[in-house]
Design an enzyme around this catalytic site. Structure first.
Site, PDB file in Angstrom:
ATOM      1  N   PRO A   2      -2.303   5.213  -1.013  1.00  0.00           N
ATOM      2  CA  PRO A   2      -2.193   3.797  -1.327  1.00  0.00           C
ATOM      3  C   PRO A   2      -3.207   2.855  -0.675  1.00  0.00           C
ATOM      4  O   PRO A   2      -3.082   2.479   0.488  1.00  0.00           O
ATOM      5  CB  PRO A   2      -0.762   3.442  -0.916  1.00  0.00           C
ATOM      6  N   GLU A   3      -4.178   2.455  -1.466  1.00  0.00           N
ATOM      7  CA  GLU A   3      -5.068   1.350  -1.116  1.00  0.00           C
ATOM      8  C   GLU A   3      -4.758   0.221  -2.104  1.00  0.00           C
ATOM      9  O   GLU A   3      -3.850   0.357  -2.916  1.00  0.00           O
ATOM     10  CB  GLU A   3      -6.532   1.784  -1.253  1.00  0.00           C
ATOM     11  N   ARG A 254     -13.725   9.013   9.652  1.00  0.00           N
ATOM     12  CA  ARG A 254     -13.244   9.250   8.295  1.00  0.00           C
ATOM     13  C   ARG A 254     -14.377   9.909   7.526  1.00  0.00           C
ATOM     14  O   ARG A 254     -15.549   9.683   7.829  1.00  0.00           O
ATOM     15  CB  ARG A 254     -12.872   7.937   7.592  1.00  0.00           C
TER      16      ARG A 254
END
Length: 266
Positions: A2-3, A254
DNA sequence: AGTACCACCTGACGGC
DNA sequence: TGCCGTCAGGTGGTAC
């Protein structure tokens, strides 16, 4: 998952399936998702109430209750809402369940338990406490450019900084930079006004199309254009735009994917 | 201020 | 087949 685009679609889903229905009971699948409230207290606060209005700010959803309080939702790295008519059917990782008086229910599915749900008195206070910047789709070009003019560091890190701009995470920051043909390590101060405007336009284009193509629901990789990075986010894949080879690097611990040919190093 | 690393969790995948 | 390390789209805390 979820972004911003995913959460926007969950926001719409909640609007369609969660509002105006009387909450008869609340099931706690895992108390870990509760943010500074016990299951008992949350259930007591929700029983007999209805959600009236839902908003999204960045990756958070805020839903007002008919007594003036607000529920807030964040999905962490996994999760979605799922509505059911059949009481015996449920989501695989249902951590919080709204049982409606009409017999249906809505599950907050959150496999990895990084999501959070809680109560707040006021959305503006909540956003301030979380130190969230303006929503990435609500900010206008001038404010975006002004904010980035004050920012240092790498452009990918800046896009993901929730206090600068709320809603963009690892996947969509890569997609935006791919669209804008910017290397993820480009220092923000190297971007002139035109470059920032291009970046703003890429951000809007990517986020809006991702929402439209059903981000957050299964198979979004097949529904976005094949010329996007998303369906080809793998080391060694070929770039659909220039035939180059997609590579990955670490940025802020990341994994960032990009095309070294389309997005040359600064 | 920016970055690096750890922790929090569950589960899928690749290597052996 | 089965075990094990690694990694995953987020965030918060700590430390330099």
């Amino acid at each position: 998952m979820p972004e911003l685009p995913d959460v926007e679609n969950y926001h719409r889903y909640l609007t369609d399936h969660g509002l105006k229905r009387e909450i008869a009971d609340v099931g706690i699948g895992s108390a870990k998702v509760l943010d500074h409230i016990s299951g008992k207290d949350l259930a007591a606060a929700l029983k007999g109430r209805r959600m009236v209005e839902a908003r999204r700010h960045g990756k958070h959803i805020l839903a007002s209750l008919d007594d003036g309080q607000w529920l807030h939702f964040h999905f962490g790295m996994t999760g979605f809402f799922a509505a059911f008519d059949d009481p015996n059917t449920d989501s695989a990782h249902d951590r919080l369940r709204f049982d409606f008086a009409d017999g249906g229910h809505l599950a907050f599915d959150n496999q990895r338990l990084f999501g959070r749900v809680g109560l707040t008195q006021d959305p503006a206070d909540f956003i301030e406490e979380k130190e969230l910047g303006p929503d990435a789709l609500a900010i206008d070009a001038d404010s975006f450019i002004a904010a980035f003019k004050e920012k240092r560091g790498q452009v990918k890190a800046a896009l993901m900084d929730q206090s600068l701009l709320a809603g963009i995470g690892n996947i969509y920051s890569d997609e935006i930079l791919y669209d804008a043909k910017l290397h993820p390590k480009t220092p923000v101060p190297d971007l002139d006004e035109d470059a920032l405007e291009t970046l703003y336009k890429s951000m809007r284009r990517v986020l809006e199309m991702a929402i439209e193509r059903g981000a957050g629901f299964e198979g979004v990789e097949q529904r976005v254009p094949d010329t996007w990075l998303l369906p080809h986010r793998q080391d060694g894949e070929s770039c659909r735009r220039c035939g180059g080879t997609i590579r990955s690097i670490k940025i802020q611990s990341r994994t960032a994917y990009y095309c070294p040919d389309c997005q040359p190093a600064p």
